[in-house]
Motif scaffolding. Sequence first.
Motif, PDB file in Angstrom:
ATOM      1  N   ALA A  34       0.831  -1.303   0.017  1.00 36.01           N
ATOM      2  CA  ALA A  34      -0.090   0.028  -0.240  1.00 36.01           C
ATOM      3  C   ALA A  34       1.087   1.183  -0.156  1.00 36.01           C
ATOM      4  O   ALA A  34       0.562   2.026  -0.799  1.00 36.01           O
ATOM      5  N   LEU A  35       1.840   1.173   0.736  1.00 36.78           N
ATOM      6  CA  LEU A  35       2.720   2.492   0.726  1.00 36.78           C
ATOM      7  C   LEU A  35       3.598   2.515  -0.492  1.00 36.78           C
ATOM      8  O   LEU A  35       3.759   3.751  -0.701  1.00 36.78           O
ATOM      9  N   GLU A  36       3.969   1.597  -1.090  1.00 35.55           N
ATOM     10  CA  GLU A  36       4.430   1.958  -2.339  1.00 35.55           C
ATOM     11  C   GLU A  36       3.732   2.460  -3.438  1.00 35.55           C
ATOM     12  O   GLU A  36       4.193   3.155  -4.247  1.00 35.55           O
ATOM     13  N   ARG A  37       2.364   2.089  -3.338  1.00 33.80           N
ATOM     14  CA  ARG A  37       1.348   2.771  -4.394  1.00 33.80           C
ATOM     15  C   ARG A  37       1.029   4.167  -3.740  1.00 33.80           C
ATOM     16  O   ARG A  37       0.825   5.069  -4.829  1.00 33.80           O
ATOM     17  N   ASN A  38       0.948   4.239  -2.691  1.00 35.92           N
ATOM     18  CA  ASN A  38       0.683   5.948  -1.985  1.00 35.92           C
ATOM     19  C   ASN A  38       1.520   6.172  -0.609  1.00 35.92           C
ATOM     20  O   ASN A  38       1.157   5.641   0.266  1.00 35.92           O
ATOM     21  N   PRO A  39       2.693   6.750  -0.696  1.00 35.41           N
ATOM     22  CA  PRO A  39       3.396   6.810   0.533  1.00 35.41           C
ATOM     23  C   PRO A  39       2.496   7.527   1.634  1.00 35.41           C
ATOM     24  O   PRO A  39       3.073   7.564   2.733  1.00 35.41           O
ATOM     25  N   GLU A  40       1.581   8.421   1.045  1.00 29.90           N
ATOM     26  CA  GLU A  40       0.865   9.247   2.007  1.00 29.90           C
ATOM     27  C   GLU A  40      -0.410   8.919   2.498  1.00 29.90           C
ATOM     28  O   GLU A  40      -1.128   9.535   2.922  1.00 29.90           O
ATOM     29  N   LEU A  41      -0.706   7.589   2.470  1.00 29.56           N
ATOM     30  CA  LEU A  41      -1.905   7.002   2.582  1.00 29.56           C
ATOM     31  C   LEU A  41      -2.131   7.060   4.072  1.00 29.56           C
ATOM     32  O   LEU A  41      -1.004   6.518   4.737  1.00 29.56           O
ATOM     33  N   PRO A  42      -2.927   7.546   4.699  1.00 25.44           N
ATOM     34  CA  PRO A  42      -3.449   7.506   5.994  1.00 25.44           C
ATOM     35  C   PRO A  42      -3.312   6.446   6.917  1.00 25.44           C
ATOM     36  O   PRO A  42      -3.908   5.347   6.341  1.00 25.44           O
ATOM     37  N   LEU A  43      -2.771   6.262   8.046  1.00 21.24           N
ATOM     38  CA  LEU A  43      -2.652   5.049   8.794  1.00 21.24           C
ATOM     39  C   LEU A  43      -1.725   3.862   8.267  1.00 21.24           C
ATOM     40  O   LEU A  43      -1.182   3.229   9.259  1.00 21.24           O
ATOM     41  N   ALA A  44      -1.305   4.070   7.032  1.00 22.40           N
ATOM     42  CA  ALA A  44      -0.447   2.830   6.558  1.00 22.40           C
ATOM     43  C   ALA A  44       1.093   2.951   7.123  1.00 22.40           C
ATOM     44  O   ALA A  44       1.546   2.017   7.653  1.00 22.40           O
ATOM     45  N   ARG A  45       1.720   4.204   7.138  1.00 21.99           N
ATOM     46  CA  ARG A  45       2.851   4.235   7.823  1.00 21.99           C
ATOM     47  C   ARG A  45       2.999   3.859   9.211  1.00 21.99           C
ATOM     48  O   ARG A  45       3.894   3.248   9.838  1.00 21.99           O
ATOM     49  N   GLU A  46       2.024   4.339   9.963  1.00 23.65           N
ATOM     50  CA  GLU A  46       1.837   4.280  11.502  1.00 23.65           C
ATOM     51  C   GLU A  46       1.933   2.601  11.607  1.00 23.65           C
ATOM     52  O   GLU A  46       2.463   2.277  12.453  1.00 23.65           O
ATOM     53  N   TYR A  47       0.965   1.983  10.872  1.00 18.74           N
ATOM     54  CA  TYR A  47       0.955   0.393  11.313  1.00 18.74           C
ATOM     55  C   TYR A  47       2.082  -0.003  10.765  1.00 18.74           C
ATOM     56  O   TYR A  47       2.387  -1.185  11.413  1.00 18.74           O
ATOM     57  N   TYR A  48       2.634   0.220   9.717  1.00 14.39           N
ATOM     58  CA  TYR A  48       3.862  -0.290   9.200  1.00 14.39           C
ATOM     59  C   TYR A  48       4.981  -0.372  10.319  1.00 14.39           C
ATOM     60  O   TYR A  48       5.469  -1.163  10.583  1.00 14.39           O
ATOM     61  N   GLU A  49       4.990   0.841  10.896  1.00 10.56           N
ATOM     62  CA  GLU A  49       6.039   0.914  11.864  1.00 10.56           C
ATOM     63  C   GLU A  49       5.809  -0.007  13.003  1.00 10.56           C
ATOM     64  O   GLU A  49       6.614  -0.399  13.527  1.00 10.56           O
ATOM     65  N   LYS A  50       4.604  -0.059  13.270  1.00 10.78           N
ATOM     66  CA  LYS A  50       3.992  -0.891  14.461  1.00 10.78           C
ATOM     67  C   LYS A  50       4.197  -2.275  14.084  1.00 10.78           C
ATOM     68  O   LYS A  50       4.914  -3.169  15.109  1.00 10.78           O
ATOM     69  N   ALA A  51       3.871  -2.865  13.136  1.00 10.81           N
ATOM     70  CA  ALA A  51       4.128  -4.078  12.876  1.00 10.81           C
ATOM     71  C   ALA A  51       5.609  -4.456  12.574  1.00 10.81           C
ATOM     72  O   ALA A  51       6.071  -5.691  12.956  1.00 10.81           O
ATOM     73  N   LEU A  52       6.525  -3.324  12.421  1.00 13.81           N
ATOM     74  CA  LEU A  52       8.033  -3.884  12.626  1.00 13.81           C
ATOM     75  C   LEU A  52       8.396  -4.105  13.951  1.00 13.81           C
ATOM     76  O   LEU A  52       9.387  -5.107  14.078  1.00 13.81           O
ATOM     77  N   GLU A  53       7.841  -3.824  14.943  1.00 17.38           N
ATOM     78  CA  GLU A  53       7.853  -4.094  16.439  1.00 17.38           C
ATOM     79  C   GLU A  53       7.469  -5.288  16.828  1.00 17.38           C
ATOM     80  O   GLU A  53       7.520  -5.696  17.855  1.00 17.38           O
ATOM     81  N   LEU A  54       6.469  -5.991  16.005  1.00 14.41           N
ATOM     82  CA  LEU A  54       6.051  -7.265  16.478  1.00 14.41           C
ATOM     83  C   LEU A  54       6.922  -8.196  16.734  1.00 14.41           C
ATOM     84  O   LEU A  54       8.073  -8.231  15.881  1.00 14.41           O
TER      85      LEU A  54
END
Length: 54
Positions: A34-54
């Motif tokens: 999703a971020l590749e297609r639109n880096p400004e997509l709401p909530l995508a970056r936030e959840y991506y960073e959270k997922a990195l911490e899993l």
Amino acid sequence: MRQNPRNIFAWRNKGMYYYMQGDKTSALKYLGDALERNPELPLAREYYEKALEL
């Protein structure tokens, strides 16, 4: 997603779902797509960073 593979909100939402399920690999895949297609997509970056911490 089968009906419209260009729907980036569906990719983001699926990534968020996998994050909430604790599936790091799938969450990062779908949120990253999703971020590749639109880096400004709401909530995508936030959840991506959270997922990195899993």
